[in-house]
Each structure stands twice: as C-alpha cells, then as structure tokens.
Design an enzyme around this catalytic site. Structure first.
Site, short mmCIF file in Angstrom:
data_model
loop_
_atom_site.label_atom_id
_atom_site.label_comp_id
_atom_site.label_asym_id
_atom_site.label_seq_id
_atom_site.Cartn_x
_atom_site.Cartn_y
_atom_site.Cartn_z
N GLU A 1 -5.64 18.25 6.62
CA GLU A 1 -4.46 17.39 6.69
C GLU A 1 -3.31 17.93 5.84
OE1 GLU A 1 -5.64 12.91 7.42
OE2 GLU A 1 -6.41 13.55 5.49
N ASP B 1 0.13 9.09 1.20
CA ASP B 1 0.75 10.41 1.15
C ASP B 1 2.24 10.40 0.83
OD1 ASP B 1 -1.73 10.86 2.25
OD2 ASP B 1 -0.99 11.63 4.15
N PHE C 1 3.21 8.00 10.79
CA PHE C 1 2.32 8.76 9.90
C PHE C 1 3.13 9.83 9.15
CE2 PHE C 1 -2.37 8.25 11.41
CZ PHE C 1 -2.27 6.89 11.24
N TRP D 1 -9.80 9.13 -0.84
CA TRP D 1 -10.16 8.24 0.29
C TRP D 1 -11.54 7.62 0.13
CZ3 TRP D 1 -6.83 5.95 3.01
CH2 TRP D 1 -5.65 6.58 3.41
N TRP E 1 0.84 -1.20 0.00
CA TRP E 1 0.00 0.00 0.00
C TRP E 1 0.87 1.25 0.00
CZ3 TRP E 1 -5.04 1.81 0.18
CH2 TRP E 1 -5.21 3.12 0.66
N MET E 2 0.37 2.34 -0.66
CA MET E 2 1.01 3.65 -0.59
C MET E 2 -0.06 4.73 -0.57
SD MET E 2 3.66 5.51 -3.25
CE MET E 2 2.43 5.77 -4.52
N GLN F 1 3.93 7.21 2.68
CA GLN F 1 3.17 6.34 3.58
C GLN F 1 3.05 4.96 2.93
OE1 GLN F 1 1.16 7.46 6.92
NE2 GLN F 1 3.32 7.92 6.57
N ARG G 1 -1.24 15.95 13.67
CA ARG G 1 -0.31 15.19 12.84
C ARG G 1 0.19 15.98 11.63
NH1 ARG G 1 -5.32 11.87 11.89
NH2 ARG G 1 -6.19 12.45 9.86
N ASP G 2 1.02 15.31 10.84
CA ASP G 2 1.51 15.77 9.54
C ASP G 2 2.44 16.98 9.64
OD1 ASP G 2 -0.28 13.82 8.76
OD2 ASP G 2 -1.82 15.24 8.12
#
Length: 459
Positions: A190, A20, A76, A276, A17-18, A36, A137-138
């Site tokens: 985000e 961001d 993350f 998403w 999986w990939m 990610q 986050r991020d």
C-alpha cells in the site's frame, strides 16, 4: 472531554477517525496535511479527506473536510501536486462495492482553488479505470524531468504499478515492481512513494517506500523500502530480492508520504502512527489516530550498504525542548559502550524497561517491549529485538521523543527508528534510565521529571 492520550506536538483530528496521511504539499510557507478521515465516527467508516495546515509542523489548524464521498464512492488515499502553472490537483482513489460485495477502486482527481479551501472533482472522473484488480489504489504522482512525463504509482495488490502521462489525464501502464521482492510477498502493498536522494558524491539513488499490511516489525502492518534506480518507467532494486529494509522498526509507523515541495533541501515525510492489528480499538474517546513527527529523509552509506536515514527537523526539536508539559519531552545522549554493556529506558513511572540498547562485539541490539495494556487491544503487547551492525568504540547517538504516550526513538545516525504507541496508567510518570558499563559523552538537558537508576548519572 478529557483525553489523556492526545499528543501535544503530533497532529490529531479534533474528533473522528484518522489514518493515512494524504496529499501532503507545501505552498509558500504553509504545510498542508490531508488525511483519511471519518468525521462522524472513531471506527473507520466512509472515508473523507480531512485537512489541516501548519507553519511549523507542530502547531496545526484543522480546516473543513476537503473531499467527501460522491457517486463514484468514498475517498481513499492519494497525493497532491502543483503543476508549473501553480495549479494544485489532488489525486485519490474512489472506492465502492460491487453488487456481489467486491471492492472496486478507480483513480480520480480534484482541483483546488488558490487558497486550497475549495476542491472541485475533475469533470471526467475517473481519470484511470480499473483493469481488473480488487486492490488498485493509493496514487502517488510526481514529475520525472528526464522523460518529461508525470509518473503515477499505484498499489496493484501485491506489487506496485508505474504509469505515466503528459497531461495528468491520460495514463499508460509501464511496468510493475514487487514480485519476489522484499518482505511480505503474499500480503497487500500500500501507499507507495518514490524519492530521488543525493548520495553525497555527485550522484543519486532512488528510494521506493511501500507499506505492507502484515508481517511488520513486531507483527502487524509496517513499512519497507528499496534502494535502487528509476528510469521513468521501471524501478531497479540494488539489493538482492530477499533483502528487507524497514523504514521504521517500531509497531506504529504506517503509510508514510513525503510532501510535494520541489524547493525543499531534503524530502520531509509524515506517517500514520498506528497499526492495523489494533488501530480500531485504541482507548481514546473523541478521536482515534495520530500522525508521526515529521522526518527529513536522506541517504547514508553504512558498512552494509546504502541506508535511508531519518532526522527530526530543527523546529520540531525546538518545540519539544520548549515544552513545559510533563507528558511531552525530548531526551538525547551519545553512548560510548564497552564490552557487554547496555542501557535500559523505562517510561511513565513503570518498572519494566520499554527500550534496552545492548552492545556485544560489533553489533547493537535494541529491544522494544510493551505490556498488554487494555483488554480491548488484541496483539498490542510485544517484546522483540532490532539487531544492527555498529563499529567498536564508536559513540551511538540516541534521541527519544515522548508525547503523551506516543514515543519515537532514533539511533544509528537515523538509520534505526522505532515508533510505538503506549497507553500508560500515568502518562506523566517519570522516565528512568539504568545503565551498565558505559560512559555518556554528552547529553541534552535532563527533563525535570526524569530520574536516574544505577550506574553513572547522565547529564
């Protein structure tokens, strides 16, 4: 294993999986793309940081996983910086789940060796604890010369927080931006990014880029931006709070990040090419997820106001033009429209157009259409329009990149772009153009498998 939907000139992981892009940085002549990644599944499991490198932004060599889950949690999204001494540090969010099932997120750092092959977590992680946000986050970090401080931006749920530091270890909250601003004020913001861009008149503007979890163009996730000023502590929006500016008007452009490259003539960014709403169900086998093409970012003064303009680098254009793969090609042309004229572009041998560009008075209308496709893709089909002003009798340049079902369209001097995934029955099927009431001023070399339908032939 046959993968008919694996792009040739967009990065995809060999397996797993990939989502961001993370830690984008250029060291000498080597572009480093972290991302990610779940190397053991195609269904978004425990997040690692994958790693790939390139010298031309189209041919990528995947390297071993850079960051793995540890005692603080999974890894993350985040960024990379190089300090004045040449040391590269990765900043990322460690994600864990509390005993009562709530997300807990803190900010961490990892230090790279000179070759960016070994990454050691900072001994004092986390460098920034959680003040009480479930979504925290991020981190995106950059040097702000006027205040002589490092600035970190973070997602604080439905807004973006600004923090500063002189040593990259002790961080102080300054302000937050987002309340009653832009689109989707009730959904999660985000992956922030902040860029200072020249305005062509000796000044500059700051552009704040924010991805939103819902309500994007055509529905699902999307990426908005704001143009304004930044003083090292606070971002000031030039536009009214209700103004919504989309970085990409397609369905599949999310979490873009610019490369840390202080010597760049213009910032270069890459995004995750998915949404998403259906990212976990796309019909690939060994891998899931692709990156967009790299894009140079700049400012353009339009009739409406300042807008962010995007263009594909020359080396990427050259790679498409040199492609001998029937599934991977570029098409470009300039349109001179007359009243009530339009052009329809159908891909993959399908009859219904995927894009239709129409002219009416002083406005352009770009219609994006996508059929339902596979049964396992909820919310995949769409039909919606992008409306934008355009001066009468002014040619409209259109550039289309097609790479095995991943399509990126640019027009209006790069202020309008649409990135959309397709999963056609025949990725090598011909492209066809139907046009009414226009003349082509100039065009790139037609591709061998391109056909024309109706009206005047292009080329």
């Amino acid at each position: 294993m046959t993968e008919p939907y694996r792009p040739r000139l967009h990065f995809t992981p060999a397996s797993g999986w990939m989502n961001d892009p993370n830690g984008l940085i250029r060291i000498d002549d080597l572009w480093h793309l972290f991302f990610q990644h779940d190397p053991d599944s195609t269904k978004h499991g425990p997040m690692h940081w994958g790693h790939a490198v390139s010298r031309d932004l189209t041919t990528w060599e995947e390297r071993p996983v850079a960051l793995r889950p540890d005692r603080l949690g999974t890894c993350f999204s985040g960024c990379a910086i190089r300090n004045p001494q040449g040391k590269v540090t990765l900043f990322y969010t460690a994600h864990s789940v509390t005993a009562d099932g709530r997300d807990h997120q803190v900010q961490c750092a990892a230090h790279a060796d000179a070759a960016l092959e070994r990454f050691v977590p900072h001994k004092a992680n986390p460098i920034l604890g959680n003040p009480g946000y479930e979504v925290f986050r991020d981190p995106k970090v950059f040097w702000h010369a006027p205040t002589e401080r490092w600035v970190m931006m973070l997602t604080e749920g439905t807004k973006i927080g600004f923090y500063s530091s002189t040593d990259l270890e002790t961080w102080t909250h300054r302000t937050s931006f987002g309340e009653d601003q832009g689109h989707c004020r009730d959904c999660i913001w985000e992956c922030p990014d902040l860029l200072e861009l020249p305005d062509g008149a000796g000044g500059s503007k700051w552009v704040l880029i924010v991805s939103v979890s819902d309500g994007g163009p055509g529905s699902g996730s999307g990426t908005q931006y704001f143009i304004g000023a930044f003083d090292g502590h606070r971002f000031f929006n030039d536009n009214p709070p209700e103004t919504v500016l989309w970085l990409d008007n397609g369905r599949d452009f999310y979490a873009p990040q610019s490369f840390f490259d202080p010597d760049a003539a213009a910032p270069l960014a890459i995004a995750w090419a998915s949404n998403w709403a259906y990212a976990r169900q796309t019909p690939t086998e060994a891998f899931r997820g692709a990156m967009s093409l790299p894009r140079q970012l700049g400012l353009l003064r339009t009739e409406a106001d300042w807008r962010l303009a995007q263009s594909v680098p020359a080396e990427t254009i050259a790679a498409f033009d040199a492609s001998r793969d029937r599934n991977t090609f570029r098409l470009g042309f300039n349109q001179s429209f007359r009243q009530q004229s339009d052009i329809s572009i159908a891909l993959f041998g399908e009859k219904e157009p995927h894009f239709r560009i129409s002219w009416s008075g002083e406005r352009q209308l770009t219609l994006s259409t996508r059929r339902a496709g596979f049964d396992g893709l909820p919310d995949f089909a769409h039909a919606y329009a992008v409306d934008f002003p355009w001066e009468p009798n002014r040619p409209l340049a259109v550039e289309l990149f097609v790479d095995r079902g991943l399509v990126e369209l640019f027009c209006a001097e790069g202020t309008i772009s649409l990135t959309n995934l397709f999963f056609p029955e025949n990725p090598a099927g011909p492209l066809s153009i139907e046009h009414r009431g226009w003349s082509a001023d100039e065009a790139t070399r037609p591709q061998p498998h391109m056909t024309q339908m109706g009206g005047q032939k292009n080329g």
